[in-house]
Design an enzyme around this catalytic site. Sequence first.
Site, PDB file in Angstrom:
ATOM      1  CE1 TYR A 252      23.224   5.701   7.962  1.00 35.00           C
ATOM      2  CE2 TYR A 252      21.875   7.744   7.512  1.00 35.00           C
ATOM      3  CZ  TYR A 252      21.772   6.222   7.520  1.00 35.00           C
ATOM      4  OH  TYR A 252      20.699   5.616   6.747  1.00 35.00           O
TER       5      TYR A 252
ATOM      6  CG  PHE B 222      16.499 -10.038  16.602  1.00 32.59           C
ATOM      7  CD1 PHE B 222      17.369 -10.998  15.883  1.00 32.59           C
ATOM      8  CD2 PHE B 222      15.741 -10.631  18.205  1.00 32.59           C
ATOM      9  CE1 PHE B 222      15.368 -11.919  15.304  1.00 32.59           C
ATOM     10  CE2 PHE B 222      14.846 -11.330  17.517  1.00 32.59           C
ATOM     11  CZ  PHE B 222      14.623 -12.231  16.311  1.00 32.59           C
ATOM     12  NE  ARG B 223      13.353  -3.489  19.945  1.00 30.13           N
ATOM     13  CZ  ARG B 223      13.164  -3.714  20.901  1.00 30.13           C
ATOM     14  NH1 ARG B 223      11.670  -4.525  20.226  1.00 30.13           N
ATOM     15  NH2 ARG B 223      13.456  -4.334  22.124  1.00 30.13           N
ATOM     16  CG  HIS B 224      16.719  -3.427  11.277  1.00 30.78           C
ATOM     17  ND1 HIS B 224      15.794  -2.536  10.721  1.00 30.78           N
ATOM     18  CD2 HIS B 224      17.967  -4.070  10.171  1.00 30.78           C
ATOM     19  CE1 HIS B 224      15.391  -2.278   8.588  1.00 30.78           C
ATOM     20  NE2 HIS B 224      17.329  -2.928   8.796  1.00 30.78           N
TER      21      HIS B 224
ATOM     22  CB  ALA C 259      17.383  12.801   7.770  1.00 32.85           C
TER      23      ALA C 259
ATOM     24  CG  HIS D  93      21.478  -2.023  10.058  1.00 35.71           C
ATOM     25  ND1 HIS D  93      22.546  -0.178  10.111  1.00 35.71           N
ATOM     26  CD2 HIS D  93      20.639  -1.566   9.199  1.00 35.71           C
ATOM     27  CE1 HIS D  93      22.084   0.197   8.775  1.00 35.71           C
ATOM     28  NE2 HIS D  93      20.844  -1.378   8.170  1.00 35.71           N
TER      29      HIS D  93
ATOM     30  CG  ASP E 224      20.651  -6.094   7.356  1.00 35.56           C
ATOM     31  OD1 ASP E 224      21.166  -5.083   6.835  1.00 35.56           O
ATOM     32  OD2 ASP E 224      19.578  -4.225   7.841  1.00 35.56           O
TER      33      ASP E 224
ATOM     34  CG  ASP F  98      16.870  -3.229   4.180  1.00 35.43           C
ATOM     35  OD1 ASP F  98      16.198  -2.924   5.804  1.00 35.43           O
ATOM     36  OD2 ASP F  98      17.211  -3.325   3.625  1.00 35.43           O
TER      37      ASP F  98
HETATM   38 ZN   LIG Z   1      17.978  -3.920   6.904  1.00 33.18          ZN
END
Ligand SMILES: [Zn+2]
Length: 508
Positions: free
Chosen positions: A415, A245-247, A443, A243, A284, A393
Amino acid sequence: MGSASSSYRVIYLDVDGRIQKVVFSRLCTPCDIKELFCTALGVPRNTLLSLLDSSGAMVSIDPTMPQNTERSPYRLVPMARGQLDDKEELFQNVLTQVAEQFSRAFKISELKSEVTNRIAMLEKRVELEGIKVVEIEKCCNDIKKLREEVAFRKNSNFLEDNKKLTPRRDVPSYPKYHLSEETIEALRLPTFDAWQWEPNEMLSCLEHMYHNLGLVKDFSISPITLKRWLMCIHHNYRNNPFHNFRHCFCVTQMMYSMICLCRLQEKLSQLDILILMTAAVCHDLDHPGFNNTYQINARTDLAVRYNDISPLENHHCAVAFQIFSQPECNIFSNFDQEAFKQIRQGTITLILATDMARHSEILDSFKQKVNNFDYTDEEHVTCLKMVLIKCCDISNEVRPMEVAEPWVDCLLEEYFMQSDREKAEGLPVAPFMDREKVTKPTAQIGFIKFVLIPMFESVMKLFPQIEEAMVQPLRQSRERYEELKQIDDAMNEMQKKKSETLTMSGKK
Ligand SMILES: [Zn+2]
């Protein structure tokens, strides 16, 4: 005799008609002679006298005074009262003046000492007041420090670094990257590879999107404010494994490509487009790297503040509008009250929709509308926007495998950080976050199969063009992870058999 007669003087005085002979030495002082004359006259010794000759002329009383005879005696006249009074008065005046001078002198000295005392008192007061001022200043400083500390403690979980909110006041310094035609075209596609770009380049790309969609022009957004706002956004994303800035950039770029691909500008208002883009950019902000479950279980300040109701998403919204509250970063400064209310409400609704806990609720609501979708129905449009931001997202798997896969590693890293902390703090651990239990294929398969594909297929009903560009890559990704899982399973099976064989041979 001659010498005797020369060293003494004989003076004849007429005292009230009686002739009196006075003899005195030539060595006598005038004062002695005057005293002698007073005695002769029978008046006090200090009485002032005038000596007159027979013609009435005044004779000086001193040892050299001319001698006289019995027949021409001098007359002694005590000085007239008036004359005396005048002299006395003069004398008194002189005395008074002298006294006054003295008194004045005394007064001056008195005044001087009084002034000195008062100055000393004032100095003391100034000193005391000065101490007071210093004390007050010290108190003020202490209060200020205390306030800052309270604010810091208050915000410590609210915002990691308060300073982040303060934008740079000068014109943003990131170089204006010249985006090539190739980049501009690539930005419009879900295949865009965000890993190739530095943060400053991503900022330029985001800036381009706002310009290219006509948002800057249509809403009279100051281009400088847009730059400052984007820089502030960048500063307010933490360096989490996932989470970050690239996300934020990837989600916004996916939104941009969906707007282009689905020709959303033909169906939605420019305000809706602005809300979609802005919510994506902000969605985010200041993510702490630990999800809502952790916030709630660990009873963090965020969970307490938002009563366990989407603590993170509420926080992202709050930070977004804290940034907008700064004039230098307020890209909506030209909006009237009503327009700002709409953009605020719209942005909040979309950011809050990104809480995956609400996934079924939102998707179900959309599914109910999608077969009779009405673009004039505000509720329908809001629901579509909510689904769109949700799609963006979690859209990594829509991207080419080489772009998507590193994101899985990033997500698992985040995680695992959380599950390790949960274990350390004695909190419940979700199996999908547990490094002992999860693998990349396990996952992803369930997530692609049960979350991503159903959602994108619902959107596909409104925008069939996304099938090829987005749904097809999802299906391919699912297949790939299923293959990977088969390989993993086969490997595990082999491993299991190998260890069983080893155990058996050991027993033999
Ligand atoms: Zn997000």
